[in-house]
Design a protein around this motif. Sequence first.
Motif, PDB file in Angstrom:
ATOM      1  N   GLN A   1       0.856  -1.188   0.000  1.00  0.00           N
ATOM      2  CA  GLN A   1       0.000   0.000   0.000  1.00  0.00           C
ATOM      3  C   GLN A   1       0.888   1.232   0.000  1.00  0.00           C
ATOM      4  N   GLY A   2       0.490   2.247  -0.791  1.00  0.00           N
ATOM      5  CA  GLY A   2       1.243   3.494  -0.815  1.00  0.00           C
ATOM      6  C   GLY A   2       1.027   4.250  -2.107  1.00  0.00           C
ATOM      7  N   ASP A   3       1.889   5.224  -2.319  1.00  0.00           N
ATOM      8  CA  ASP A   3       1.877   6.065  -3.507  1.00  0.00           C
ATOM      9  C   ASP A   3       2.879   5.486  -4.496  1.00  0.00           C
ATOM     10  N   ILE A   4       2.439   5.083  -5.665  1.00  0.00           N
ATOM     11  CA  ILE A   4       3.338   4.465  -6.637  1.00  0.00           C
ATOM     12  C   ILE A   4       4.508   5.372  -6.987  1.00  0.00           C
TER      13      ILE A   4
ATOM     14  N   VAL B   1      -3.088   7.372 -11.145  1.00  0.00           N
ATOM     15  CA  VAL B   1      -1.713   6.874 -11.180  1.00  0.00           C
ATOM     16  C   VAL B   1      -0.860   7.760 -12.083  1.00  0.00           C
TER      17      VAL B   1
ATOM     18  N   ALA C   1      -0.015  11.067 -10.397  1.00  0.00           N
ATOM     19  CA  ALA C   1       0.983  10.913  -9.336  1.00  0.00           C
ATOM     20  C   ALA C   1       2.379  10.756  -9.933  1.00  0.00           C
TER      21      ALA C   1
ATOM     22  N   PRO D   1       0.130  -1.033 -10.588  1.00  0.00           N
ATOM     23  CA  PRO D   1      -1.157  -0.639  -9.998  1.00  0.00           C
ATOM     24  C   PRO D   1      -2.292  -1.475 -10.595  1.00  0.00           C
TER      25      PRO D   1
ATOM     26  N   TYR E   1      -3.534   2.238  -3.322  1.00  0.00           N
ATOM     27  CA  TYR E   1      -3.391   3.537  -2.695  1.00  0.00           C
ATOM     28  C   TYR E   1      -4.190   3.624  -1.393  1.00  0.00           C
ATOM     29  N   SER E   2      -5.444   3.163  -1.418  1.00  0.00           N
ATOM     30  CA  SER E   2      -6.315   3.301  -0.245  1.00  0.00           C
ATOM     31  C   SER E   2      -6.350   2.018   0.586  1.00  0.00           C
TER      32      SER E   2
ATOM     33  N   TYR F   1      -6.379  -1.837  -0.787  1.00  0.00           N
ATOM     34  CA  TYR F   1      -5.353  -2.761  -0.300  1.00  0.00           C
ATOM     35  C   TYR F   1      -5.995  -4.050   0.219  1.00  0.00           C
TER      36      TYR F   1
END
Length: 166
Positions: A7-10, A32, A35, A111, A149-150, A154
């Motif tokens: 989980q996180g920001d790619i 995506v 970001a 993603p 992301y969320s 996840y």
Amino acid sequence: MEFEVIQGDIAQQSADALVNAANTSLRMGSGVAGALKRAAGSGLPDEAVAKGPVDLGGVATTDAYDLDADYVVHAAAMPPGGQSTARSIRDATRNALAEADALSCESLVLPAIGCGIAGFDFEDGVRIICDVVDGFEPASLTDVRLIAYSDDDYETIQRVATEVRG
């Protein structure tokens, strides 16, 4: 092949290649793509558009610019303004894995392509992605991470991945 769910920001991930959830024009919008474009700098969207358009399910590779990666693999699971299909998600996932493998990448962050703005049911799309990754036989890839992301995404990806792996 083995893969993990994170989980996180790619755009904050470190890997040989990061996968962008693209459309066939390779124009980078929100989600995506947004970001990645914000973190990479201005060269990324320009190079991506210059490599497009690609066929539905196709990929194009660019430099990763200011991202902590060597490449961004743009996987086109939808036409501009259109929707993804089971086939386009399957093809884009398979082609992204094959492209990273052909580039001798060992690590890849992927993603849920085709499952956001592209309108495909999230859980069904994630199941397709997990099936493709699970069945892929790489030459160089050893570290594949599916990223959410969320919290809700996840949990869904983790549950589906566990089911697919049996």
